[in-house]
Design a protein around this motif. Structure first.
Motif, mmCIF file in Angstrom:
data_model
loop_
_atom_site.group_PDB
_atom_site.id
_atom_site.type_symbol
_atom_site.label_atom_id
_atom_site.label_comp_id
_atom_site.label_asym_id
_atom_site.label_seq_id
_atom_site.Cartn_x
_atom_site.Cartn_y
_atom_site.Cartn_z
ATOM 1 N N LEU A 1 -7.655 12.823 8.790
ATOM 2 C CA LEU A 1 -6.874 14.026 8.515
ATOM 3 C C LEU A 1 -6.601 14.138 7.021
ATOM 4 O O LEU A 1 -6.758 15.209 6.416
ATOM 5 C CB LEU A 1 -5.556 13.947 9.295
ATOM 6 N N ILE A 2 -6.217 13.026 6.422
ATOM 7 C CA ILE A 2 -5.931 13.049 4.988
ATOM 8 C C ILE A 2 -7.196 13.383 4.200
ATOM 9 O O ILE A 2 -7.171 14.182 3.270
ATOM 10 C CB ILE A 2 -5.360 11.678 4.565
ATOM 11 N N ALA B 1 1.614 8.522 4.893
ATOM 12 C CA ALA B 1 0.471 8.958 4.093
ATOM 13 C C ALA B 1 0.131 10.416 4.387
ATOM 14 O O ALA B 1 -0.109 11.208 3.470
ATOM 15 C CB ALA B 1 -0.730 8.065 4.379
ATOM 16 N N VAL B 2 0.125 10.778 5.663
ATOM 17 C CA VAL B 2 -0.177 12.172 6.008
ATOM 18 C C VAL B 2 0.863 13.093 5.395
ATOM 19 O O VAL B 2 0.543 14.145 4.822
ATOM 20 C CB VAL B 2 -0.222 12.341 7.539
ATOM 21 N N VAL C 1 2.710 12.581 2.781
ATOM 22 C CA VAL C 1 2.527 12.639 1.338
ATOM 23 C C VAL C 1 1.417 13.629 1.001
ATOM 24 O O VAL C 1 1.555 14.486 0.122
ATOM 25 C CB VAL C 1 2.181 11.241 0.785
ATOM 26 N N MET C 2 0.346 13.523 1.750
ATOM 27 C CA MET C 2 -0.802 14.404 1.470
ATOM 28 C C MET C 2 -0.422 15.861 1.707
ATOM 29 O O MET C 2 -0.773 16.732 0.897
ATOM 30 C CB MET C 2 -1.948 13.998 2.397
ATOM 31 N N VAL D 1 -6.779 2.827 5.823
ATOM 32 C CA VAL D 1 -5.960 2.655 4.617
ATOM 33 C C VAL D 1 -6.768 3.018 3.374
ATOM 34 O O VAL D 1 -6.294 3.738 2.488
ATOM 35 C CB VAL D 1 -5.447 1.201 4.541
ATOM 36 N N LEU E 1 1.928 17.001 -1.007
ATOM 37 C CA LEU E 1 1.180 17.144 -2.257
ATOM 38 C C LEU E 1 0.377 18.441 -2.240
ATOM 39 O O LEU E 1 0.375 19.214 -3.207
ATOM 40 C CB LEU E 1 0.248 15.942 -2.407
ATOM 41 N N MET F 1 -7.285 6.768 3.070
ATOM 42 C CA MET F 1 -6.082 7.478 2.638
ATOM 43 C C MET F 1 -5.920 7.383 1.124
ATOM 44 O O MET F 1 -5.747 8.390 0.436
ATOM 45 C CB MET F 1 -4.850 6.865 3.314
ATOM 46 N N LEU F 2 -5.993 6.164 0.591
ATOM 47 C CA LEU F 2 -5.758 6.002 -0.834
ATOM 48 C C LEU F 2 -6.934 6.554 -1.640
ATOM 49 O O LEU F 2 -6.745 7.127 -2.718
ATOM 50 C CB LEU F 2 -5.490 4.541 -1.155
ATOM 51 N N LEU G 1 0.574 4.224 -2.699
ATOM 52 C CA LEU G 1 0.350 5.595 -2.245
ATOM 53 C C LEU G 1 1.362 6.544 -2.869
ATOM 54 O O LEU G 1 1.013 7.594 -3.414
ATOM 55 C CB LEU G 1 0.467 5.607 -0.717
ATOM 56 N N ALA H 1 -5.352 9.737 11.441
ATOM 57 C CA ALA H 1 -4.521 10.025 10.266
ATOM 58 C C ALA H 1 -5.363 9.913 9.003
ATOM 59 O O ALA H 1 -5.284 10.765 8.111
ATOM 60 C CB ALA H 1 -3.334 9.067 10.224
ATOM 61 N N VAL I 1 0.833 -1.210 0.000
ATOM 62 C CA VAL I 1 0.000 0.000 0.000
ATOM 63 C C VAL I 1 0.865 1.257 0.000
ATOM 64 O O VAL I 1 0.496 2.260 -0.605
ATOM 65 C CB VAL I 1 -0.988 0.026 1.189
ATOM 66 N N MET J 1 -7.654 16.598 1.848
ATOM 67 C CA MET J 1 -8.055 16.485 0.457
ATOM 68 C C MET J 1 -9.196 17.459 0.162
ATOM 69 O O MET J 1 -9.174 18.167 -0.842
ATOM 70 C CB MET J 1 -8.483 15.033 0.202
ATOM 71 N N PHE K 1 3.153 3.797 8.258
ATOM 72 C CA PHE K 1 2.431 3.965 6.989
ATOM 73 C C PHE K 1 1.480 5.160 7.093
ATOM 74 O O PHE K 1 1.424 6.004 6.192
ATOM 75 C CB PHE K 1 1.650 2.699 6.641
ATOM 76 N N GLY K 2 0.748 5.215 8.189
ATOM 77 C CA GLY K 2 -0.175 6.344 8.373
ATOM 78 C C GLY K 2 0.557 7.664 8.329
ATOM 79 O O GLY K 2 0.123 8.619 7.672
ATOM 80 N N SER L 1 -8.669 9.110 -0.856
ATOM 81 C CA SER L 1 -8.542 10.567 -0.917
ATOM 82 C C SER L 1 -7.582 10.972 -2.024
ATOM 83 O O SER L 1 -7.845 11.903 -2.788
ATOM 84 C CB SER L 1 -8.032 11.109 0.423
ATOM 85 N N LEU L 2 -6.449 10.271 -2.097
ATOM 86 C CA LEU L 2 -5.485 10.610 -3.134
ATOM 87 C C LEU L 2 -6.067 10.363 -4.525
ATOM 88 O O LEU L 2 -5.864 11.159 -5.437
ATOM 89 C CB LEU L 2 -4.223 9.769 -2.950
#
Lengths: 953, 117
Positions: A759-760, B86-87, B89-90, A915, B93, A918-919, A666, A756, A662, A764, B82-83, A921-922
């Motif tokens: 948050l993402i 990810a944060v 990266v966001m 998980v 970005l 997060m993905l 990501l 987390a 993952v 977004m 990982f979390g 959102s991207l």
């Protein structure tokens, strides 16, 4: 604990409980709020007086509740003579101030707030004087600083009020910090933070090498609070407060806290040269200096403020002498100063209230228009001057008597002469208060037409003045309380025998000199005043402001220098610091001999190691090509997973390999939007610097790891292995630790993961509503992309795989308690199965088929895990206690059901939700960026194309 | 064997730190990922290395097991890192899309502009 002990708690609590009421009934008006302030104060005072007889007989009342025994902190109170004296003063004057303030404050002031602050402050002061634990005392001590800040700055609209409050807080707060240090040292030497124990340990404390630091730190606290030179400057500036506040804080309570502390610590700290020279000298200097400045102040309250400074110096000096007679004089003067000074402050307030000015130069002749105020003010001022038949005379005589036979550095004259000068100046400013305010001709240019105030305003000072005269004429009335308090200070049975006439002593002559000299000095006041105004003298406020400004400047330069927006610099500083600290620790500790044999190195492992090292170095050298670097990162992650398999960590291997998947997805998604190349912009010098830092850090961590692995240390792991099956019902110890032994940690961690994810998601959304959205839509994406983004084969295969992958996920989840697997891994595996659908069939197609929102998954996960933990409460067990049983359901083999599995289900759902969120959102950003979106499963649908073709032909 | 693990941890740390000190977001993210690997392996290795001693209790009599506690810690650490990635990266970005630059340091000129605002 006795009943009276319980009452002590009630007394300590009453002001704080009472403080709630006036603040809540802020609109109820002055009468109501004042009444509700007076009631708890009066109650506490009455309760206190019921204990007074016992305390006066020499008993000590104690009460204790353990609070944090590990820290030595307990809520313990005790009441001895000294505490009783101060508590009576605090509550008694508090009551008078409540009455006075009711009439002093105008209806437009927020009176409710005032009384709330007042009660808060009163409770804090009360706490100081009856605390039996020095840590508790420190808490109350800080509380007085804070609540006095609120009181001094009560008139928020006045800049002087705000500045004065800030200055008072800065000075007394800084002193309080120093005192915390001193108290901790004291508690360490004595081995207890209980005051009663510390008071017993005087000899050990004085003999300790830490005595001097502790003494200085504690005295810093006391001197700042009691406005001793050179910290005296905050007190006059705090006079911007409303007069009731000044009368309360600066005569009876706050500034006496420092004196109280010195008295309290007297048996422990006094009796040494250091004590004498520091305390007595500071007191003497403060006394003379304060009196001198007071003489030339034109503001009535400033005059009284500096006079307070001077009298506090007197008290400090007496305590510094370290003799029992001086202690008696100090205790007696505390009472006397309270009575006349509070009365004088209230008089000043009345004058201000009636004439609208406090400037002595604009006053005079008030005797005729305000006879009652004149009477009260004159009696109090005469007492302050030390004129016979008023109580100030008695304690001043005792002070001069003590001073007359005190040697300072071998000199017999230094202390007596300076003490006489102090007394002389004190007479001068007291006479000035009477002469320049009340005597002389009536003027016709007062800012307001003065007359005597209503009863409510003069009642409180009148009562105090009656006390002044009573004690002055019949000093034996105060014998009992002075004896009890002085005994408590010194720790010895004392009998003061207070009387008016001591015979013809040196002190009498010193007094006569002081009175005559003071009167003469006042006669010369006008020319002296002109000289004083012309003279250049240091202005304390300017120095203080300069000091604060320079500290702020220094901090700003430091911040600007270190915090300049260059993250790479912070990281470099952080890394270097860590490495250096680690190196220092390593140098200091040394290394024991290795106790473990090294494991052999099979060839496969060596190959894996080479792969890992080469990949790592390649990432560093090739990181400019971002895509390539990403592939290399994947290699590293997979090698590590293999390593975990080899080194007996199957759970870790499973987790690592699925997280790896993952993570790469990501980063790939992110790379779609980011530049594909990193520009080569670091200069060679920077590269070399970073390289050195990196190598040093790597060598340190690697060395540490190597040293670690070569040695055995006792661990707690045996417990987990031994109890995993019996206690947790599972044979996979790692999983049992996660869901059972350390379930609380895991619970926290899934919450973090969930946060987390959310948050993402939030980021977004924020991003898609900002200017970034426009930029996203107008971007030029690379055109060399695949024409067939959703290949038929992949779509088909992933769909066939989907149920299989889900089955694997469920299988991994179910076996987790006994075999490698569990909620974390299962969540990741299922997430990957779903992500494959997104990749193969496209975002929109998959999204259309999504039934449950990912946030919901996170929420349910956390709730299920939490409820499982809470469920234990139903059975009277602590949070997250697990239980299990074996179920035999033919035809299935006997299997186990544990509550821990329910908890693991929560973990599973949260991990899956987070998980996916997060993905998801991207990928939503990708969709927003204008990528064409397919609604059919495949870009190229052979079936429809054939139909189209047949129709067209 | 121990040396291989230790040197791998050291190399990954060095690589991670070097990339962490770069000036663009993506290398920093890669550096952090490398550093996470290093830290996870380091934590894992603090339980000492063992071959064929999985912490799965054997049904068939006595057996010796490796230390399970670091494994449990590392397992959650892997997921949490990982979390965190990810944060990060966001955020990077978002920063890139908003500012059209993936530099991580604030330039002097940018800082001055901020002050001017």
């Amino acid at each position: 604990m006795s009943t009276s002990g319980n009452l002590l708690f009630l007394i300590a609590l009453l002001p704080f409980i009472g403080a709630l009421v006036p603040g809540l009934m802020i609109r109820a008006g002055r009468n109501a709020t004042a009444t509700f302030t007076a009631v708890p104060t009066a109650l506490a005072l009455i309760l206190l007086l019921t204990m007074a007889p016992a305390v006066l007989n020499g008993e000590t009342i104690q009460a204790e509740i353990e609070w944090l025994p590990q820290l030595g902190l307990s809520v313990s109170f005790f009441l001895d003579g000294l505490g009783l004296l101060f508590a009576c003063m605090i509550l008694g004057v508090g009551l008078l101030i409540t009455l006075y303030a009711r009439f002093y404050l105008s209806g437009e002031d927020p009176v409710g707030q005032f009384y709330t602050y007042l009660l808060l402050f009163q409770g804090a002061m009360l706490g100081i004087v009856i605390s039996d634990n020095i840590l508790l005392l420190l808490v109350f001590w800080e509380l007085t600083s804070l609540s006095s800040f609120l009181l001094i700055g009560y008139w928020k609209h006045l800049p002087e009020g705000r500045q004065g409050a800030r200055m008072a807080l800065a000075v007394t707060g800084a002193g309080g910090l120093a005192m915390i240090g001193g108290m901790l040292i004291l508690g360490n030497i004595a081995g207890s933070f209980n005051l009663t124990d510390i008071l017993q340990a005087g000899d050990a404390i004085r003999a300790s090498e830490w005595y001097l630091p502790a003494l200085i730190l504690i005295l810093l606290g006391a001197f700042t609070k009691s406005a001793q030179f050179p910290f005296h400057f905050w007190l006059p500036h705090a006079m911007a407060a409303p007069t009731p506040v000044s009368a309360y804080l600066h005569s009876a309570t706050m500034v006496k806290a420092g004196v109280f502390l010195m008295a309290r610590m007297w048996p422990v700290l006094s009796g040494t040269d250091a004590w004498f020279y520091i305390v007595a000298t500071t007191g003497l200097v403060t006394m003379v200096l304060g009196a001198l400045i007071a003489l030339f102040k034109d503001d009535l309250k400033a005059l009284l403020a500096f006079s307070t400074v001077s009298h506090l110096g007197l008290l400090t000096m007496l305590l510094g002498f370290g003799t029992e007679a001086a202690a008696i004089a100090a205790v007696f003067h505390i009472i006397n100063h309270l009575t006349f000074k509070a009365a004088l402050f209230m008089t000043a307030g009345i004058i201000d209230h009636e004439t609208h000015t406090r400037d002595i130069k604009r006053l005079g002749g008030l005797r005729h228009v305000m006879p009652l105020t004149f009477l009260i003010g004159t009696v109090a001022a005469l007492s302050m001057a030390g004129i016979p038949l008023f109580n100030g005379f008695l304690s001043k005589e005792m002070m001069l008597e003590e001073a007359s036979h005190t040697y300072w550095a071998g000199s017999a004259y230094a202390v007596p002469v300076l003490a006489t000068i102090g007394a002389l100046l004190s007479v001068a400013y007291s006479f000035r208060f009477i002469g320049h305010v009340f005597l002389g001709p009536v003027r016709d240019d007062y800012p307001a037409k003065p007359h005597d105030p209503p009863f409510g305003l003069w009642a409180a000072p009148a009562l105090l003045v009656i006390l002044v005269v009573l004690i002055g004429v019949m000093p034996f009335l105060a014998d009992g309380i002075v004896a009890a308090a002085a005994s408590a200070v010194t720790g010895a049975e004392l009998d003061p025998h207070l009387k008016i006439w001591h015979g013809v002593t040196p002190a009498l002559f010193m007094s006569i000199i002081a009175v005559v000299g003071g009167a003469a000095l006042l006669a010369l006041h006008a020319p002296l005043d002109r000289a004083w105004i012309k003279a250049r003298r240091p202005e304390a406020k300017a120095i203080f402001d300069g000091l604060v400004a320079s500290i702020v400047g220094l901090a700003q330069r430091f911040t600007a220098g270190s915090h300049n927006g260059a993250i790479s610099r912070y990281l470099a500083i952080f890394t270097v610091t860590s490495v250096v600290l680690g190196a220092i620790a390593f140098m200091g500790g040394g290394l024991s001999a290795p106790t473990r044999d090294m494991l052999p190195i099979p060839a496969v492992i060596a190959v894996g190691w080479i792969m890992l090292i080469v990949a790592t170095i390649s990432v560093v050298t090739m990181h400019h090509h971002r895509f390539r670097a990403l592939v290399l990162i994947g290699i590293i992650g997979l090698t590590i997973s293999a390593g975990f398999v080899y080194m007996s960590a199957p759970d870790l291997a499973l987790t690592q390999i699925s997280v790896e998947t993952v993570t790469i997805m990501l980063l790939l998604l992110a790379l779609h939007f980011l530049p594909k190349e990193t520009p080569r912009e670091s200069p060679m010098g920077l590269k070399i610097r970073d390289g050195l830092i990196a190598v040093a850090a790597g060598a340190g961590v690697g060395g540490l790891s190597f040293a670690f692995m070569q040695r055995d240390i006792p661990t707690i792991s045996d417990f987990h292995i031994a109890n995993s099956y019996e206690g947790g019902g599972g044979t996979n110890v790692v999983n049992v630790i996660l869901v059972d032994f350390r379930g609380y940690d895991t619970y926290g961690e899934i919450i973090v993961l969930g946060i987390a994810g959310l948050l993402i998601y939030a980021l977004m959304h924020a991003l898609l509503e900002g200017p970034a959205a426009r930029r996203l839509r107008n971007r030029d994406y690379a055109q060399d992309r695949s024409r067939d983004r959703h290949p038929l084969m992949m779509v088909v295969v992933t769909r066939v795989l989907m149920p299989i992958a889900l089955l694997v996920g469920i299988y991994i989840f179910l076996r987790g308690h006994n075999q490698p697997g569990g909620g974390f891994v299962a969540g990741l595996v299922v997430a990957i199965a779903l992500l494959m659908q997104y990749m193969a069939s496209g975002f929109a197609w998959t999204q259309d088929r999504q039934r449950i929102e990912y946030h919901t998954l996170i929420g349910f996960g956390v709730i299920i895990a939490g409820l499982t933990g809470v469920g234990a409460w139903v059975f009277g067990a602590p949070f997250l206690t697990s239980s299990y049983t074996y179920v035999n359901l033919p035809p299935i083999e006997e299997f186990e059901l544990a509550t821990a599995m329910l908890f693991d289900l929560g973990v599973f759902l949260t991990v899956l939700g987070a998980v996916m969120l997060m993905l998801y959102s991207l990928s939503r950003i990708a969709r927003y960026a204008g990528s064409t979106v397919n609604v059919t499963p495949m870009d190229y649908d052979p079936g429809s194309r054939v139909d189209d073709g047949s129709e067209s032909t | 064997m121990e040396f291989l693990v230790a040197s791998a941890v050291g190399t990954m740390t060095a690589g991670g730190v070097y990339l962490l000190l770069r000036l663009r977001t993506f290398p920093v993210i890669l550096g952090l990922a490398l550093l996470s690997y290093a830290v996870n392996v380091f934590l894992f290795s603090s339980g000492r290395l063992a071959i064929d001693m999985s912490p799965i209790l054997s049904k068939y009599g006595e057996a010796s097991y490796t230390d399970p506690l670091p494994q449990a810690l590392v397992l959650t650490a892997i997921v949490i890192s990982f979390g965190m990635t990810a944060v990060l990266v966001m955020i990077s970005l978002g920063a890139f899309l908003e500012a059209d630059s993936d530099k991580i340091d604030i330039d002097e000129t940018d800082a001055n502009e901020d002050v001017a605002k």
